[in-house]
Design an enzyme around this catalytic site. Structure first.
Site, mmCIF file in Angstrom:
data_model
loop_
_atom_site.group_PDB
_atom_site.id
_atom_site.type_symbol
_atom_site.label_atom_id
_atom_site.label_comp_id
_atom_site.label_asym_id
_atom_site.label_seq_id
_atom_site.Cartn_x
_atom_site.Cartn_y
_atom_site.Cartn_z
ATOM 1 N N CYS A 185 0.844 -1.191 0.000
ATOM 2 C CA CYS A 185 0.000 0.000 0.000
ATOM 3 C C CYS A 185 0.880 1.241 0.000
ATOM 4 O O CYS A 185 2.093 1.159 0.167
ATOM 5 C CB CYS A 185 -0.896 0.018 1.228
ATOM 6 S SG CYS A 185 0.040 0.137 2.742
ATOM 7 N N CYS A 198 2.923 1.847 3.244
ATOM 8 C CA CYS A 198 4.209 1.152 3.363
ATOM 9 C C CYS A 198 5.285 1.946 2.650
ATOM 10 O O CYS A 198 6.397 2.110 3.144
ATOM 11 C CB CYS A 198 4.148 -0.225 2.716
ATOM 12 S SG CYS A 198 2.760 -1.217 3.203
ATOM 13 N N ASP A 237 1.666 -34.676 -9.991
ATOM 14 C CA ASP A 237 2.727 -35.329 -9.254
ATOM 15 C C ASP A 237 2.222 -35.371 -7.814
ATOM 16 O O ASP A 237 1.353 -34.600 -7.443
ATOM 17 C CB ASP A 237 4.005 -34.489 -9.390
ATOM 18 C CG ASP A 237 5.084 -34.977 -8.468
ATOM 19 O OD1 ASP A 237 5.282 -36.202 -8.420
ATOM 20 O OD2 ASP A 237 5.717 -34.152 -7.805
ATOM 21 N N ASP A 290 6.434 -30.480 -9.335
ATOM 22 C CA ASP A 290 7.392 -29.545 -8.757
ATOM 23 C C ASP A 290 8.832 -30.031 -8.806
ATOM 24 O O ASP A 290 9.744 -29.233 -8.732
ATOM 25 C CB ASP A 290 7.015 -29.256 -7.305
ATOM 26 C CG ASP A 290 7.279 -30.440 -6.411
ATOM 27 O OD1 ASP A 290 7.084 -31.575 -6.878
ATOM 28 O OD2 ASP A 290 7.689 -30.244 -5.259
ATOM 29 N N ASP A 342 10.258 -33.975 -12.496
ATOM 30 C CA ASP A 342 9.055 -33.619 -13.258
ATOM 31 C C ASP A 342 9.362 -32.671 -14.402
ATOM 32 O O ASP A 342 8.540 -32.479 -15.288
ATOM 33 C CB ASP A 342 8.018 -32.935 -12.363
ATOM 34 C CG ASP A 342 7.490 -33.863 -11.296
ATOM 35 O OD1 ASP A 342 7.209 -35.021 -11.644
ATOM 36 O OD2 ASP A 342 7.368 -33.437 -10.141
#
Lengths: 730, 53
Positions: free
Chosen positions: A30, A33, A438, A622, A626
């Protein structure tokens, strides 16, 4: 052993004795911040500039060289409640940013030229019906030419060069008809002006360039933003390694600063960020991120260690063979290469549309000219009419139809927690009808979790969690996390490989291996039900409890899979893990089709087999094992916890602990694809209406300009509908 | 219609000035953070005197 982070790798000298550092800051969301961070950091003496970029969630700092240790900034941000990570702009990101900025510059030139030409065109249009003298009209036309010719020569370059490249490769893309249209329109306008004719199309030509550049810019900006987010995520993973400098002395350095041949230290609970070989030490390691295998493996001197390996027990000293993603198991990298080649054959919707479009348009223009000649019109009039056909059919709407939808859809995906790696991912995700999951790290969470929490009294659980904070072992860390413990107990010590012990209120407390806590009977009972679990025992005086710890299914896995089925997708699990573990996961999710102990080669074989049967496969995985399958599948998604390589080959990455983003990704992509098709149909309908007018020779510059902006506006507005959430998606 | 002699160069000049302004703002990095810039406009006081360029 506390080591400080050495940030010197990221510092950049910017001249005038100033040093520059870029930080990716987690938690900026925001304007408050932004102001808080800038105010606080610029108060530090010698800081010249502290500027937050709210779009990219980054902080750029500049200060006088040598005056400040950069870790001060990280500490200050930590105090403010933000985690900051140094980050290095990847080459790809810089390139995308440069392209976006160059397109914006060209767009600006084209748009300013279009506005100024309009100022000259409107009097001509209204004057033609009234009292404008032919000399004045010619003067205004020459002025238009003066503005448009240099502007078009500069801003239409991306189209010209892309068309030229395509023609040289003996193919046709969308830029070929665009370039021909622009060139002919300008050439004809000059000729007409020189011969004192009534109509010139300078305004339409430059407006066309501006609209098309807007489409290109949207597309490019989406890519740039994705790259920026990906760059932040890589930095937020904050991968550091503990490197030996000299004898026995260690420093913590960012992974980017590690070179092959360096020596690094791996301690229990740490994940290796490098590939290398063990020089000394012995440990149990968890390689589930690499192979999908959940059972720990013991490695010792001489064994290879791959990035992503979690060290469970002992301390290892490793010589780096390659930092981060540079090398891999050679087999995986070979498979990957083949798989990526097959993917590049995919033709995007826009390419398919342009292959059909260019010949049709050019044939229509040619037929118009021939038709008018046969009907007895003069050569000049026939050519002018044919060029009017080219101008009116120039794919203005077509150039915006797809990028506008992609931009809006990728924004919607982003807010559902899905980041796209490429724009065409939307098209491929929309087409899938079979999903392969997976198991390890995908259907299950990558972190371990306590499964029998309900069977343990709350006070015991809380106490055990606090005790567990004194250990670095991943299983103990899981107990601490599950108990949400944050305050470690004083005076507790870890016995490596055994557990933690200490005294509390005069009672001895132990947490560790069942044998260490004298709880083997209880542990064996748990293991007889659930042989896949790791157990950790807790003894407080005479009372004793055993925690079962294992990777747990993502909380919403079952509901997401049911929802995917409802959307008409078939589901299967293909995992590298052992059969009992895969079967248990499949049964609890109600998936009847599953395969266990599958090698990377067999994963690809399975995908190819499904492809031959006509399925479009979405691979969700992941692990390093894979990665080839992710590249081979029609579309692929990785969780953000995946290895670098898997993330980079996947079409999209999803954030968070839920599987819901996958469901949202498919729903949003399908909707976006529907809108892209709809937009293309809009373009077809527009042409069907406008072309007969052009063929009849009735198009004036006013009609051309109105039709062009009208159709562009229509497809852009239609694209905005991709933002409206589909039912069931988030 | 002699007024055109003044108006046309003036119009072209204004257009060129607008374009120059746009190119300057682009080079100055004013389009790097559109989201942040929107908020900076309504911030109470600008804490930093700096530019991104």
């Amino acid at each position: 052993m506390q080591t400080t982070l050495d940030l010197s790798h990221y510092l950049r000298s910017v001249g005038k004795g100033l040093v520059h550092l870029d930080l990716a800051v987690d938690g900026i969301n925001c304007a408050g911040c932004m102001a808080k961070i800038e105010r606080s950091l610029s108060k530090i003496p010698d800081v010249v500039s502290a500027r937050v970029n709210l779009t990219d969630r980054r902080l750029a700092l500049e200060w006088k060289a040598g005056a400040i240790d950069p870790s001060v900034f990280v500490d200050r941000l930590e105090k403010l409640g933000y985690k900051a990570y140094p980050f290095e702009r990847a080459g790809a990101e810089t390139l995308e940013a440069e392209r976006a900025s160059s397109l914006l510059r060209r767009l600006g030139v084209a748009a300013f030229a279009a506005m100024n030409v309009m100022m000259l065109s409107v009097p001509v249009w209204s004057g033609n019906a009234g009292d404008m003298l032919p000399e004045q009209r010619d003067f205004f036309h020459w002025l238009s030419a003066l503005i448009v010719l240099p502007a078009a020569a500069y801003s239409a370059q991306p189209f010209f060069s892309s068309a030229f490249r395509a023609l040289r490769a003996r193919s046709v893309n969308m830029d070929v008809p665009i370039s021909i249209g622009i060139t002919l329109a300008l050439a004809m306008s000059i000729f007409e002006t020189a011969t004192h004719a009534e109509h010139a199309y300078f305004d339409a030509a430059i407006m066309l360039v501006a609209f098309l550049l807007a489409g290109r810019y949207l597309d490019q900006n989406m890519r740039r933003k994705t790259r920026a987010v990906a760059g932040n995520l890589a930095a937020l993973k904050a991968e550091t390694a503990t490197k030996f400098v000299g004898d026995g002395e260690i420093v913590s350095v960012p992974i980017a600063a590690i070179r092959p041949g360096d020596m690094v230290l791996l301690r229990p609970g740490e994940r290796s960020a490098v590939d290398g070989n063990v020089i000394s030490g012995r440990s149990e390691v968890d390689q589930s991120l690499i192979t999908g295998e959940t059972l720990p493996k013991t490695i010792t001197v001489g064994s290879p260690v791959y990035a992503g390996t979690l060290v469970r027990t002992g301390t290892l000293r490793v010589r780096v063979s390659a930092a981060s993603e540079a090398t891999l198991l050679s087999e995986i990298s070979r498979l990957l290469e083949n798989a990526l080649q097959s993917r590049s054959r995919y033709l995007r919707l826009a390419e398919r549309a342009s292959r059909l479009y260019a010949p049709v348009v050019h044939a229509a223009a040619l037929l118009t000219m021939v038709g008018w000649l046969i009907a007895g019109a003069g050569l000049h009039d026939s050519i002018v009419t044919a060029i009017a056909v080219l101008i009116i059919t120039c794919p203005c709407a077509l150039g915006l139809a797809i990028p506008a939808v992609q931009t809006v859809a990728s924004g919607a995906l982003f807010s559902s927690g899905v980041l796209l790696n490429s724009g065409e991912a939307i098209e491929r995700l929309a087409a899938v009808d079979h999903v392969i999951f997976d198991k390890t790290g995908t259907l299950t969470l990558p972190e371990l979790d306590v499964t029998n929490a309900a069977a343990i009294p709350t006070d015991v659980f809380t106490l055990a969690g606090r005790v567990a904070l004194s250990s670095r072992h991943p299983v103990a860390a899981a107990v601490a996390r599950a108990a949400k413990a944050s305050a470690p107990l004083p005076g507790f010590q870890e016995e490596p490989g055994q557990g933690v012990h200490g005294l509390l209120d005069g009672l001895e407390i132990r947490l560790g291996r069942p044998s260490y806590c004298d709880a083997e009977a209880e542990a064996n009972e748990i293991l007889s039900h659930d042989p896949e679990a790791s157990v950790v025992a807790f003894r407080q005086g005479s009372s004793c409890h055993v925690f079962a710890v294992r990777q747990r299914l993502r909380a919403d896995a079952a509901s997401v899979i049911a929802a995917l089925r409802k959307q008409g997708l078939s589901i299967e699990i293909v995992s590298g893990d052992r059969e009992p573990a895969v079967r248990a996961a499949a049964e609890s999710l109600g998936i009847c089709e599953w395969r266990a102990e599958v090698t990377p080669v067999d994963k690809i074989a399975r995908i190819d087999e499904l492809g031959r049967q006509g399925f479009k496969v979405l691979m969700v995985g992941d692990g390093l094992n894979d990665a080839p399958a992710l590249a081979a599948a029609h579309a692929s998604i990785s969780p953000i916890s995946a290895t670098h390589l898997s993330q980079s080959v996947a079409d999209a990455v999803f954030l968070g602990e839920q599987l819901l983003p996958i469901q949202a990704a498919i729903a949003i992509s399908r909707k976006a694809m529907h809108l892209m098709r709809q937009n293309l149909w809009f373009a077809v309908v527009y042409n069907a209406l406008a072309v007969p007018i052009a063929i009849a020779g009735l198009v004036t510059p006013l009609i051309a300009a109105a039709a062009m902006s009208g159709s562009s506006l229509l497809v852009t507005l239609n694209a905005l509908r991709a933002r409206i959430r589909t039912h069931g998606a988030v | 219609m002699e007024v055109l002699v003044i108006l046309v160069p003036l119009a072209l000049l204004l257009g060129a000035a607008g374009l120059a302004g746009f190119l300057w703002s682009l080079k100055n990095g004013q389009y790097d953070d559109l989201e942040g810039a929107a908020w900076r406009a309504i911030a109470d006081d600008d804490p930093v005197e700096s530019s991104n360029g």
